[in-house]
Write a protein that holds these residues in place. Structure first.
Motif, PDB file in Angstrom:
ATOM      1  N   TYR A  39       6.732   1.480  -8.478  1.00 27.14           N
ATOM      2  CA  TYR A  39       7.387   0.357  -7.824  1.00 27.14           C
ATOM      3  C   TYR A  39       7.522  -0.824  -8.793  1.00 27.14           C
ATOM      4  O   TYR A  39       6.802  -0.905  -9.794  1.00 27.14           O
ATOM      5  CB  TYR A  39       6.549  -0.041  -6.608  1.00 27.14           C
ATOM      6  N   PHE A  40       8.435  -1.729  -8.471  1.00 23.28           N
ATOM      7  CA  PHE A  40       8.642  -2.924  -9.292  1.00 23.28           C
ATOM      8  C   PHE A  40       7.315  -3.661  -9.528  1.00 23.28           C
ATOM      9  O   PHE A  40       6.617  -3.990  -8.587  1.00 23.28           O
ATOM     10  CB  PHE A  40       9.654  -3.854  -8.608  1.00 23.28           C
ATOM     11  N   GLN A  41       6.981  -3.865 -10.799  1.00 22.21           N
ATOM     12  CA  GLN A  41       5.774  -4.570 -11.250  1.00 22.21           C
ATOM     13  C   GLN A  41       4.475  -3.802 -10.988  1.00 22.21           C
ATOM     14  O   GLN A  41       3.391  -4.337 -11.215  1.00 22.21           O
ATOM     15  CB  GLN A  41       5.670  -5.971 -10.625  1.00 22.21           C
ATOM     16  N   GLU A  42       4.556  -2.565 -10.535  1.00 26.73           N
ATOM     17  CA  GLU A  42       3.323  -1.831 -10.243  1.00 26.73           C
ATOM     18  C   GLU A  42       2.550  -1.519 -11.527  1.00 26.73           C
ATOM     19  O   GLU A  42       3.115  -1.052 -12.519  1.00 26.73           O
ATOM     20  CB  GLU A  42       3.620  -0.527  -9.520  1.00 26.73           C
ATOM     21  N   VAL A  43       1.271  -1.800 -11.509  1.00 28.15           N
ATOM     22  CA  VAL A  43       0.334  -1.462 -12.579  1.00 28.15           C
ATOM     23  C   VAL A  43      -0.893  -0.839 -11.930  1.00 28.15           C
ATOM     24  O   VAL A  43      -1.354  -1.310 -10.883  1.00 28.15           O
ATOM     25  CB  VAL A  43      -0.067  -2.714 -13.393  1.00 28.15           C
ATOM     26  N   ASP A  44      -1.419   0.211 -12.514  1.00 31.40           N
ATOM     27  CA  ASP A  44      -2.631   0.846 -11.995  1.00 31.40           C
ATOM     28  C   ASP A  44      -3.834   0.011 -12.429  1.00 31.40           C
ATOM     29  O   ASP A  44      -4.378   0.179 -13.516  1.00 31.40           O
ATOM     30  CB  ASP A  44      -2.738   2.275 -12.530  1.00 31.40           C
ATOM     31  N   ASN A  45      -4.257  -0.923 -11.571  1.00 28.39           N
ATOM     32  CA  ASN A  45      -5.341  -1.833 -11.934  1.00 28.39           C
ATOM     33  C   ASN A  45      -6.660  -1.110 -12.177  1.00 28.39           C
ATOM     34  O   ASN A  45      -7.435  -1.491 -13.057  1.00 28.39           O
ATOM     35  CB  ASN A  45      -5.533  -2.892 -10.845  1.00 28.39           C
ATOM     36  N   LEU A  71       0.815  -1.217   0.000  1.00 27.20           N
ATOM     37  CA  LEU A  71       0.000   0.000   0.000  1.00 27.20           C
ATOM     38  C   LEU A  71       0.852   1.271   0.000  1.00 27.20           C
ATOM     39  O   LEU A  71       0.566   2.217  -0.737  1.00 27.20           O
ATOM     40  CB  LEU A  71      -0.918  -0.023   1.223  1.00 27.20           C
ATOM     41  N   ALA A  72       1.916   1.267   0.772  1.00 30.58           N
ATOM     42  CA  ALA A  72       2.742   2.481   0.869  1.00 30.58           C
ATOM     43  C   ALA A  72       3.509   2.779  -0.407  1.00 30.58           C
ATOM     44  O   ALA A  72       3.997   3.896  -0.597  1.00 30.58           O
ATOM     45  CB  ALA A  72       3.724   2.342   2.030  1.00 30.58           C
ATOM     46  N   GLU A  73       3.628   1.793  -1.302  1.00 30.77           N
ATOM     47  CA  GLU A  73       4.393   1.977  -2.531  1.00 30.77           C
ATOM     48  C   GLU A  73       3.515   2.323  -3.740  1.00 30.77           C
ATOM     49  O   GLU A  73       4.050   2.600  -4.820  1.00 30.77           O
ATOM     50  CB  GLU A  73       5.187   0.702  -2.843  1.00 30.77           C
ATOM     51  N   ILE A  74       2.194   2.286  -3.583  1.00 31.70           N
ATOM     52  CA  ILE A  74       1.314   2.585  -4.711  1.00 31.70           C
ATOM     53  C   ILE A  74       1.558   4.022  -5.183  1.00 31.70           C
ATOM     54  O   ILE A  74       1.577   4.961  -4.396  1.00 31.70           O
ATOM     55  CB  ILE A  74      -0.163   2.391  -4.315  1.00 31.70           C
ATOM     56  N   GLY A  75       1.742   4.170  -6.478  1.00 25.63           N
ATOM     57  CA  GLY A  75       1.985   5.480  -7.054  1.00 25.63           C
ATOM     58  C   GLY A  75       3.443   5.863  -7.162  1.00 25.63           C
ATOM     59  O   GLY A  75       3.771   6.956  -7.639  1.00 25.63           O
ATOM     60  N   SER A  76       4.350   4.937  -6.776  1.00 28.71           N
ATOM     61  CA  SER A  76       5.777   5.259  -6.783  1.00 28.71           C
ATOM     62  C   SER A  76       6.517   4.610  -7.953  1.00 28.71           C
ATOM     63  O   SER A  76       7.746   4.637  -7.979  1.00 28.71           O
ATOM     64  CB  SER A  76       6.419   4.810  -5.467  1.00 28.71           C
TER      65      SER A  76
END
Length: 575
Positions: free
Chosen positions: A111-117, A104-109
Motif C-alpha cells: 500500500y501507499f507508504q507501507e513499510v514493515d515496521n 489494518l486491511a491493507e497491511i501486506g499489500s
C-alpha cells in the motif's frame, strides 16, 4: 466507559510520568495526537524532522532516567526516527517509539507508504509489536514499556491508522512492573578479584558511566588502592569534579597522562565501562572487570576476573577484602603528568597565547590567519556557563574540545552521541533537555556540519521559546574527518563546508544570533550569549587547521600528517 486504543496509550503515558511526546504529525497518528491534545499532563512537541524528535526523546530519557517517547507516522515518518533511535539503543536508554501504519486491511499489500515496521526496527529495538486488535491493549503497551525500561533500550509499538480510535471491549487498567534487581558477584569471585588487586603494585582504574551511581564506593576503592582513575567521556559527569584520583580521558580525545596510567599499571580495574577501543588498553596488565551485563565481561580486552553485578553493590562487598596500597607513587606520577598536560592546554586556551613566542611559533604552522582557537572557545564556555548547566555536544571536534576544556563541576550534566557517534545530535538533544529542565541553562556545542544537517529544528526551538544556547564551532570543515584523513597520510578532501552566516540564519528564524570573527571579541561574546534571555546561536569562526594531539601519538600518525600536509601544498594534491 469504553476507551479507545489511543486513549489507553495516552492515559498510560501520563501514569508513567511522561510529560513530552516528540514527533511530526501525520494521518496515521491522528487518533493519538488528538488524544494528546485533550490530555491534562502530556504535551505534544512538534518537530521539523523525526530524527530530531527521537534525539530529543532520548535526551530526556538519559537525563531523567525514565521513559522517553517519540512518534513517527506511517512509512517515511517512522523511517526518519531510525538514527535517533539507534543512538538511544547504543546509549541503553529506555525509549518508546509509537509508529503509524497503513489501515489494518491493507497491511501486506504494498500500500501507499507501507513499510514493515517490525522488520525495519528489528535490529534497533529490544521489543517490537504491531497492534492488530483493540483488545490486545493494554497488554502490548505494557510489554513494550516493560522491555524498554528493564532492558534499557528501544521498544517500537506500531498502530495502524484505523485502530487508534477503536474502542476496547473491556476496561482493564494498565499495570507496569518496572523494578530492577540489584546484583553482586558471589563470594569466591570477589575473593579472586581481591587476591589479584592486593598482589598488585600499580593498579589503574578505568571508570565508565555504569559506575556513576557508585561515586562514594569508587572513590573509596581508588583511595584504598592508591590508583589513578581514567575516565571515559560519559564518566566526566559524576567523577571529574572534586576528585583527587582522576586523570582525564584516554583514546583519541584523551591525554598522555591517562594513556601512561593505563600502560604503566600492572592491574587494570574496569568499573562500569565498555570502552570500545582495544588499542588503548594495556597490553601486559592483569584485568578485573565489573559490569552489570555479563556479556560485556571480556569483550574488549581479555579479563582475568570478571565480576557480573552492579558496581556499587560489588564494591561494597569487595572493599572489606582490599588491603591499603603500601605507596602512592603510581598515583602521584599520574596526577603530576595530568597537571602538566592541563597547564599546557590552558596556555593554548589563553587568547594572549598567540602573542607569546611559543604561540607565534605554533601559529606559523597551524594558524597563520590568527583565527580563534577552538580551545579558547571551549574554555570560555566553561568559564561562563552555569554551575548546573546541561551540555550536549556534536560528535567530532566539538566533543574533543568539550572533553579537554569543559569541566563537569557542580551539578552539570552531559550527554551526546558517544556510542553511536552520530552527527547532528547536539541541537535536538538540547531541545529535549531544555523541555526536561526549563529553568536550567542548556548549552549545545555544535559542529557546523552537525548543525546544518538538522538546521530546520532551530524553528522548533523558536516555536517553543526554548532558551537554548547554541555554540557553533564554525571551522568550515568536517573537522574530525579532516584529521583522520591527514593522520592516514591523505590530503584533505570533501571536508570543506560552504557555510552561511549561521548567526544571520538564526536571526532570520527569530533567535538571537551573534557572530564572532576576532579572538579579542570572544569572551565578551560568550558572556553576552549566556546572559541574553531566550534562544541564542553563537557562531564562532574557529581555526580550521587546529590539531588535537591524541594521548599517545604514533610515529605513523605523525608521518601521515606530514605527508598529507605536503600533498595539500602541492598543485593538484599529488605526492
Amino acid at each position: 466507559m469504553a476507551r479507545t486504543v489511543a486513549h489507553v496509550i495516552v492515559d498510560a503515558l501520563e501514569e508513567l510520568g511522561v510529560q513530552h511526546v516528540f514527533g511530526v504529525v501525520g494521518d496515521a497518528l491522528n487518533p493519538l495526537t488528538d488524544a494528546i491534545r485533550t490530555s491534562a499532563g502530556l504535551n505534544w512537541v512538534g518537530c521539523r524532522h523525526e530524527e530530531a524528535a527521537a534525539f530529543a526523546a532520548s535526551a530526556q530519557s538519559q537525563l531523567s532516567g525514565t521513559l522517553g517517547v517519540c512518534m513517527g507516522t506511517v512509512g517515511p515518518g517512522s523511517v526518519h526516527l531510525l538514527n535517533g533511535l539507534y543512538d538511544a539503543a547504543k546509549s541503553r536508554t529506555p525509549i518508546l517509539a509509537i509508529c503509524g501504519q497503513v489501515p489494518l486491511a491493507e497491511i501486506g499489500s504494498d500500500y501507499f507508504q507501507e513499510v514493515d515496521n517490525d522488520l525495519l526496527f528489528r535490529d534497533v529495538a529490544v521489543h517490537r509489536a504491531t497492534v492488530t486488535s483493540p483488545d490486545q491493549m493494554p497488554r502490548l503497551l505494557e510489554s513494550a514499556v516493560r522491555a524498554a525500561v528493564t532492558r534499557g533500550g528501544v521498544a517500537v509499538l506500531t498502530v495502524p491508522g484505523d485502530l487508534g480510535d477503536q474502542e476496547l471491549s473491556g476496561d482493564r487498567p494498565t499495570r507496569f512492573a518496572l523494578d530492577r534487581a540489584v546484583t553482586r558477584p558471589d563470594d569466591p569471585a570477589l575473593a579472586r578479584a581481591a587476591e589479584l588487586l592486593n598482589a598488585a603494585s600499580r593498579v589503574t582504574l578505568l571508570v565508565g558511566q555504569g559506575a556513576r551511581g557508585a561515586r562514594t564506593e569508587v572513590l573509596r576503592t581508588a583511595e584504598q588502592l592508591a590508583a589513578p582513575m581514567v575516565l571515559t567521556l560519559k564518566a566526566k559527569e559524576g567523577f571529574e569534579d572534586d576528585n583527587a584520583f582522576q586523570v582525564g580521558q584516554t583514546g583519541l580525545i584523551g591525554n598522555p597522562a591517562a594513556a601512561h596510567a593505563l600502560d604503566s599499571g600492572d592491574v587494570l580495574l574496569m568499573l562500569g565501562t565498555d570502552f570500545p577501543y582495544r588499542e588503548w588498553y594495556p597490553k601486559d596488565a592483569k584485568v578485573v572487570q565489573v559490569d552489570v551485563r555479563e556479556d560485556h565481561l571480556g569483550r574488549r580486552t581479555p579479563v582475568d576476573v570478571g565480576l557480573a553485578g552492579d558496581v556499587g553493590a560489588t564494591l561494597r562487598a569487595l572493599l572489606p577484602l582490599l588491603k591499603a596500597a603500601p605507596d602512592r607513587a603510581h598515583l602521584d606520577d599520574a596526577r603530576e603528568r595530568f597537571a602538566r598536560w592541563q597547564e599546557g592546554q590552558q596556555r593554548l586556551a589563553d587568547p594572549a597565547h598567540e602573542h607569546r613566542w611559543t604561540g607565534k611559533l605554533r601559529a606559523a604552522v597551524d594558524n597563520r590567519e590568527h583565527a580563534i582557537r577552538p580551545e579558547a572557545l571551549a574554555a570560555a564556555v566553561d568559564a561562563y556557563a552555569a554551575a548546573d548547566a546541561v551540555f550536549t555536544s556534536d560528535t567530532g571536534m566539538a566533543t574533543v574540545w568539550l572533553s579537554r576544556f569543559v569541566t563537569m563541576r557542580g551539578d552539570r550534566r552531559l550527554i551526546g552521541s558517544y556510542n553511536l557517534g552520530s552527527m547532528a545530535n547536539a541541537m535536538p538533544q538540547a531541545l529535549g533537555a531544555q523541555l526536561w529542565a526549563p529553568d536550567r541553562q542548556v548549552v549545545a556545542l555544535c559542529g557546523d556540519g552537525g548543525l546544518s544537517m538538522l538546521l530546520g529544528d532551530l524553528m522548533t526551538i523558536r516555536t517553543y521559546r526554548l532558551p537554548v544556547k547554541l555554540v557553533v564551532f564554525d571551522n568550515r570543515r568536517l573537522g574530525m574527518v579532516k584529521l583522520e584523513q591527514e593522520q592516514a597520510g591523505l590530503p584533505e578532501f570533501g571536508t570543506e563546508l560552504d557555510n552561511p552566516d549561521f548567526a544571520a540564519v538564526a536571526t532570520a528564524l527569530g533567535l538571537t544570533g551573534i557572530r564572532v570573527t576576532e579572538p579579542a571579541d570572544l569572551h565578551e561574546a560568550v558572556r553576552r550569549a549566556f546572559e541574553t534571555p531566550g534562544p541564542v546561536l553563537l557562531d564562532v569562526l574557529t581555526n580550521p587547521e587546529e590539531v588535537a594531539v591524541p594521548g599517545k601519538p604514533t610515529v605513523a600518525q605523525a608521518w601521515g600528517f606530514a605527508v598529507a600536509k605536503a600533498k595539500e601544498l602541492l598543485p593538484g594534491g599529488e605526492g
